[in-house]
Scaffold this motif. Structure first.
Motif, PDB file in Angstrom:
ATOM      1  N   ILE A 102     -35.699  43.683  13.121  1.00 35.94           N
ATOM      2  CA  ILE A 102     -34.652  43.349  12.159  1.00 35.94           C
ATOM      3  C   ILE A 102     -33.455  44.245  12.462  1.00 35.94           C
ATOM      4  CG2 ILE A 102     -35.452  44.953  10.369  1.00 35.94           C
ATOM      5  CD1 ILE A 102     -34.605  42.602   8.388  1.00 35.94           C
ATOM      6  N   TRP A 120     -21.826  36.985   1.270  1.00 36.80           N
ATOM      7  CA  TRP A 120     -21.928  36.800   2.720  1.00 36.80           C
ATOM      8  C   TRP A 120     -20.924  35.744   3.147  1.00 36.80           C
ATOM      9  CZ3 TRP A 120     -27.677  36.788   4.656  1.00 36.80           C
ATOM     10  CH2 TRP A 120     -28.232  38.061   4.428  1.00 36.80           C
ATOM     11  N   SER A 148     -35.281  26.787  12.153  1.00 36.66           N
ATOM     12  CA  SER A 148     -35.887  28.122  12.180  1.00 36.66           C
ATOM     13  C   SER A 148     -37.394  28.054  12.327  1.00 36.66           C
ATOM     14  CB  SER A 148     -35.539  28.873  10.889  1.00 36.66           C
ATOM     15  OG  SER A 148     -34.146  29.038  10.778  1.00 36.66           O
ATOM     16  N   ALA A 167     -27.205  47.268  17.534  1.00 35.53           N
ATOM     17  CA  ALA A 167     -27.025  45.843  17.255  1.00 35.53           C
ATOM     18  C   ALA A 167     -25.679  45.410  17.812  1.00 35.53           C
ATOM     19  CB  ALA A 167     -27.081  45.590  15.751  1.00 35.53           C
ATOM     20  N   LYS A 182     -19.022  37.182  16.736  1.00 36.01           N
ATOM     21  CA  LYS A 182     -18.783  36.539  15.447  1.00 36.01           C
ATOM     22  C   LYS A 182     -17.812  35.386  15.646  1.00 36.01           C
ATOM     23  CE  LYS A 182     -17.516  37.884  10.770  1.00 36.01           C
ATOM     24  NZ  LYS A 182     -17.122  39.032   9.954  1.00 36.01           N
ATOM     25  N   PHE A 224     -37.910  37.832  14.922  1.00 31.10           N
ATOM     26  CA  PHE A 224     -36.722  38.467  14.372  1.00 31.10           C
ATOM     27  C   PHE A 224     -36.555  38.010  12.925  1.00 31.10           C
ATOM     28  CE2 PHE A 224     -36.022  38.229  18.902  1.00 31.10           C
ATOM     29  CZ  PHE A 224     -35.509  39.486  19.202  1.00 31.10           C
ATOM     30  N   GLU A 261     -23.119  41.733  18.339  1.00 30.36           N
ATOM     31  CA  GLU A 261     -22.960  40.337  17.963  1.00 30.36           C
ATOM     32  C   GLU A 261     -21.620  39.802  18.431  1.00 30.36           C
ATOM     33  OE1 GLU A 261     -22.936  39.502  13.769  1.00 30.36           O
ATOM     34  OE2 GLU A 261     -21.151  40.666  13.418  1.00 30.36           O
ATOM     35  N   SER A 309     -20.877  33.940   5.667  1.00 29.62           N
ATOM     36  CA  SER A 309     -21.515  32.726   6.192  1.00 29.62           C
ATOM     37  C   SER A 309     -21.760  31.688   5.096  1.00 29.62           C
ATOM     38  CB  SER A 309     -22.828  33.065   6.900  1.00 29.62           C
ATOM     39  OG  SER A 309     -23.687  33.789   6.040  1.00 29.62           O
ATOM     40  N   ARG A 328     -35.676  34.514   6.482  1.00 36.74           N
ATOM     41  CA  ARG A 328     -35.736  33.590   7.621  1.00 36.74           C
ATOM     42  C   ARG A 328     -36.268  34.335   8.828  1.00 36.74           C
ATOM     43  NH1 ARG A 328     -30.357  31.720  10.873  1.00 36.74           N
ATOM     44  NH2 ARG A 328     -31.344  30.295  12.333  1.00 36.74           N
ATOM     45  N   HIS A 368     -34.251  37.482   9.707  1.00 44.66           N
ATOM     46  CA  HIS A 368     -32.846  37.209   9.474  1.00 44.66           C
ATOM     47  C   HIS A 368     -32.727  36.559   8.104  1.00 44.66           C
ATOM     48  CE1 HIS A 368     -28.860  35.402  10.868  1.00 44.66           C
ATOM     49  NE2 HIS A 368     -28.760  36.680  11.062  1.00 44.66           N
ATOM     50  N   TYR A 369     -31.617  36.827   7.424  1.00 41.59           N
ATOM     51  CA  TYR A 369     -31.356  36.219   6.119  1.00 41.59           C
ATOM     52  C   TYR A 369     -32.317  36.648   5.027  1.00 41.59           C
ATOM     53  CZ  TYR A 369     -28.258  32.703   8.294  1.00 41.59           C
ATOM     54  OH  TYR A 369     -27.282  32.045   8.964  1.00 41.59           O
ATOM     55  N   SER A 376     -27.654  44.868   8.441  1.00 36.44           N
ATOM     56  CA  SER A 376     -26.200  44.986   8.505  1.00 36.44           C
ATOM     57  C   SER A 376     -25.672  46.006   7.497  1.00 36.44           C
ATOM     58  CB  SER A 376     -25.550  43.622   8.279  1.00 36.44           C
ATOM     59  OG  SER A 376     -25.974  43.078   7.054  1.00 36.44           O
TER      60      SER A 376
END
Length: 132
Positions: free
Chosen positions: A102, A24, A40, A126, A130, A67, A128, A26, A57, A69-70, A105
């Motif tokens: 959710i 990832w 969070s 979805a 970035k 939601f 976003e 990130s 998360r 995430h992660y 990706s």
């Protein structure tokens, strides 16, 4: 044996190792992720001794919507049902919310989420911005 913890404090090194293990982008920003995780709603992590091997998360308003995430598991630990256990635990935390959402990706993960009751809708997309 894998231990599961509801904590929000992680070292940058732990985060960088886990996020980069799944490639990832990130993961190159561990300082920002550590700060974000501390803010969070809920973070459930999986540990093999002192090694962070997985995490999910959640971000929520406490009443109507949450939601996810992660959700990630280090590839060396995949196949041990760690992701499933993380999902079971966070879905239990969110059992009273009106909606849990959710945005996978990776299309290959859709079947995994469907096992937990998630549905794919044709009219949802979805989106976003970035900034990495």
């Amino acid at each position: 044996m894998i231990e599961y913890k509801k904590i929000k404090n992680f070292s940058e090194c732990e985060i960088e190792d886990l996020f980069l293990s799944v490639h990832w982008e990130s993961g190159k920003y561990p300082k920002e992720i550590v700060k974000g995780l501390s803010n969070s709603s809920i973070v459930i992590s999986a540990w093999d001794g002192e090694k962070l091997v997985g995490m999910v998360r959640g971000l929520d308003d406490g009443v109507t919507v949450g939601f996810l995430h992660y959700l990630l598991v280090n590839p060396m630990y995949q196949g041990q049902h760690i992701g499933e256990e993380l999902m079971k635990q966070i879905m239990e935390e969110y059992r009273d919310l009106l909606y849990v959402k959710i945005m996978p990706s990776d299309p290959k993960t859709i079947g995994f989420y469907q096992k937990f009751g998630f549905k794919v809708y044709d009219n949802y997309a979805a989106m976003e911005i970035k900034r990495l």
